[in-house]
Each structure stands twice: as structure tokens, then as C-alpha cells.
Design an enzyme around this catalytic site. Structure first.
Site, PDB file in Angstrom:
ATOM      1  N   GLY A   1      12.183  58.723 -19.514  1.00 53.45           N
ATOM      2  CA  GLY A   1      10.858  58.257 -19.135  1.00 53.45           C
ATOM      3  C   GLY A   1      10.731  58.050 -17.644  1.00 53.45           C
ATOM      4  CD  GLN A   2       5.613  56.264 -15.764  1.00 52.83           C
ATOM      5  OE1 GLN A   2       5.057  57.212 -15.215  1.00 52.83           O
ATOM      6  NE2 GLN A   2       4.947  55.175 -16.116  1.00 52.83           N
TER       7      GLN A   2
ATOM      8  CB  ALA B   1       8.674  50.786 -23.863  1.00 49.84           C
TER       9      ALA B   1
ATOM     10  CB  THR C   1       3.963  44.768 -20.749  1.00 54.39           C
ATOM     11  OG1 THR C   1       2.612  45.069 -20.387  1.00 54.39           O
ATOM     12  CG2 THR C   1       3.949  44.170 -22.152  1.00 54.39           C
TER      13      THR C   1
ATOM     14  CE1 TYR D   1       3.413  48.522 -24.803  1.00 52.01           C
ATOM     15  CE2 TYR D   1       1.843  47.232 -23.508  1.00 52.01           C
ATOM     16  CZ  TYR D   1       3.019  47.961 -23.596  1.00 52.01           C
ATOM     17  OH  TYR D   1       3.805  48.119 -22.484  1.00 52.01           O
TER      18      TYR D   1
END
Length: 306
Positions: free
Chosen positions: A10-11, A59, A100, A124
């Protein structure tokens, strides 16, 4: 120091790999190499490598899809974190879990401190909070939880790249972006550097980190347009039009104000983060480099991460 990175494709995972200290013994596993929802796979991976740290960059991030896919969101964002924490405890390892700003409801009217009570609005955020709770329950202060927000990079799927694509579409009269949701954009390279800094300092508990400053999504989009035009990434860009959240309804509810208070974390790191617009400029410059390299090698497909 031996470090196992999950979600390395992922990033953020890719940024963590790129920023890893030279002396670090690294094992970076993407989704194909390690399914973090598979108990046996997680046990084997951790027992075989015996890391000092596990950095969990994996995630489920499809905020709207999570409203209809609750089981998958909780499997990755909560149950898998419990698995990682259990295996970290078994091997005497530390766990860094990235969380988050969606754990907050955005109603208190000031930046959120790490000790403020979470009140997630949607699935989420609920799943990410459940992951935090699992890590803290099993590891106590050996868990390091870092909440961040609005992460983007030069690769992958993110708001910045979506804006560049939409603004460049021929004939598009404008790009509408909500202007009544406020937070802070965060570059993946900047976040990765901060996470490594916290690992080196053996930080514990819950921390907040984004770059400095605040913005609405509309402000962020306008900045993307201006900075991309300055770099000649966008020559004929559609203008950005502000929208209200009511004009752009989404399946998952969005909080109006989720700026995070980073002062304690900046104190641990010994420095404040740069302003988000400075970081945006650096990431867009990386996009320029990547596009030049792609033009020089047209037969080579650029890798994609998400």
C-alpha cells in the site's frame, strides 16, 4: 532492530519501506505474501522472523463500502490487529498500529487530543477503534497507536491522484469538492518518517500525527490544482467548486472537524511537522518524476499500490 511491515504494497507500506533506517533488518510483506486475517499465516510469519517491531500498515480503507461490508472491515481493521497483537506478545515484540481521525465524531470544535474519547460515526471508524482497543487490551503500553488523517502519495488510490485525473478530463466544466469537512492532509512519506522516528524513540500509547495546518477538502483540491499547474502537471485544469456535505451525500457519515492535536507527538519527535502544502509540493514533484520516467520507458508498466 528487526522490523516486520504488513501491508507493504500500500501507499503507506511502500513509504515505510523506502524510509527504513539502513541498519534495520526488514521483512516487508504485502497482501499476497501475508493475509493478516489468517491466524496460521500470521503466526508463522511472526514466529519465523521474530521481529522487535511489527508495523501494521495494512487496513480496510473503503470508508463508504464499509457501511455494507461490515464483516470485511472488522476482519481487517479489528480482528487482524488482535491477531498481530497476540503474536507480538508471544514473541516479545512491539506493535505499531496506524489508526485514523475517523474514530472521532468531529463535534467538539477543537483539535482532538489522544486522550479525547472516541465516538466514531460509521463502520470504518468503528472498526479502526476496535483495532485500537484490541492492541491496547493485549499489549498495554507495549502498543503504539498512531492516528493520522487524509493520507495520500504519488502512487496508489487517493484524493490527490483522483483530483489530478478529474481536473485533467477534457471538457469537464468543474470539479465539485466538499468545503464543510475540515482536517489535515498527510503525505505518506511524511507519515512514514514520523513513524520511524517514534519507533526509534520507543514511543508508547496513543499518538496523533499529521502535517501542520488545517484545510477543508475544497482547500486541499484548490491547492492541488495550483501546485500541479505550477509544476506543469496540469495545463488546462477544470476549476474547483465548493460543495456542502448535503450536496454530496455519501453512504458513510463524515465528521465536520477532525483536526488532530499533534503537539505531544511533535514533542517526542523533537520537531513540528512541515505545513501540509509544503508536503503536497514535494509529493507532486515526485509525480512529475514518475511521469517522466514512464514516458522514457513506455513499454514498462508503472507499479500500482493501494
Amino acid at each position: 532492530m528487526k522490523v516486520l511491515i504488513t501491508g507493504a504494497g500500500g501507499q503507506l507500506g511502500a513509504a515505510l519501506v523506502a524510509a527504513a533506517p539502513p541498519a534495520c533488518a526488514l521483512r516487508a510483506l504485502d497482501r499476497a505474501a501475508l493475509d493478516i486475517t489468517d491466524p496460521d499465516a500470521v503466526r508463522r510469519a511472526v514466529a519465523a522472523f521474530r521481529p522487535d517491531w511489527i508495523l501494521n500498515a495494512a487496513a480496510y480503507t473503503a470508508v463508504d463500502r464499509a457501511e455494507e461490508d461490515r464483516e470485511a472491515a472488522f476482519a481487517i481493521n479489528a480482528d487482524a490487529v488482535r491477531l498481530l497483537a497476540e503474536n507480538a506478545a508471544a514473541e516479545g515484540a512491539r506493535l505499531l498500529h496506524v489508526s485514523t481521525d475517523f474514530v472521532f465524531d468531529g463535534c467538539q470544535g477543537r483539535p482532538y487530543r489522544p486522550e479525547d474519547p472516541p465516538r466514531p460515526l460509521g463502520v470504518y471508524g468503528q472498526s479502526k477503534r476496535a483495532g485500537e482497543e484490541a492492541a491496547l487490551e493485549l499489549l498495554g503500553e507495549d502498543a503504539l497507536i498512531v492516528r493520522t488523517a487524509w493520507v495520500y502519495a504519488a502512487t496508489g488510490r487517493n484524493f490527490m491522484l483522483t483530483m489530478l485525473r478529474l481536473m485533467a478530463e477534457p471538457g469537464r466544466p468543474f470539479v465539485g469538492v466538499v468545503a464543510d469537512q475540515v482536517g489535515t492532509p498527510t503525505s505518506a512519506p511524511g507519515l512514514a518518517a514520523a513513524l520511524w522516528g517514534l519507533v526509534r524513540r520507543q514511543a508508547r500509547g496513543i499518538h496523533h500525527w499529521t502535517e501542520a495546518g488545517v484545510a477543508s477538502w475544497y482547500d486541499f483540491a484548490v491547492a492541488i490544482r495550483e501546485e500541479a499547474q505550477a509544476l506543469d502537471l496540469l495545463r488546462h485544469a477544470a476549476p474547483v467548486r465548493p460543495l456542502t456535505s448535503a450536496e454530496y451525500p455519501t453512504p458513510a457519515p463524515r465528521a465536520p472537524f477532525t483536526v488532530l492535536d499533534k503537539s505531544a507527538t511533535w514533542g517526542v519527535l523533537g520537531q513540528a511537522a512541515p505545513h501540509w502544502r509544503e508536503a503536497l509540493r514535494a509529493v507532486l514533484a515526485e509525480v512529475v518524476v514518475r511521469r517522466r520516467e514512464a514516458r522514457r520507458s513506455p513499454a514498462t508498466e508503472m507499479p500500482s499500490t493501494s
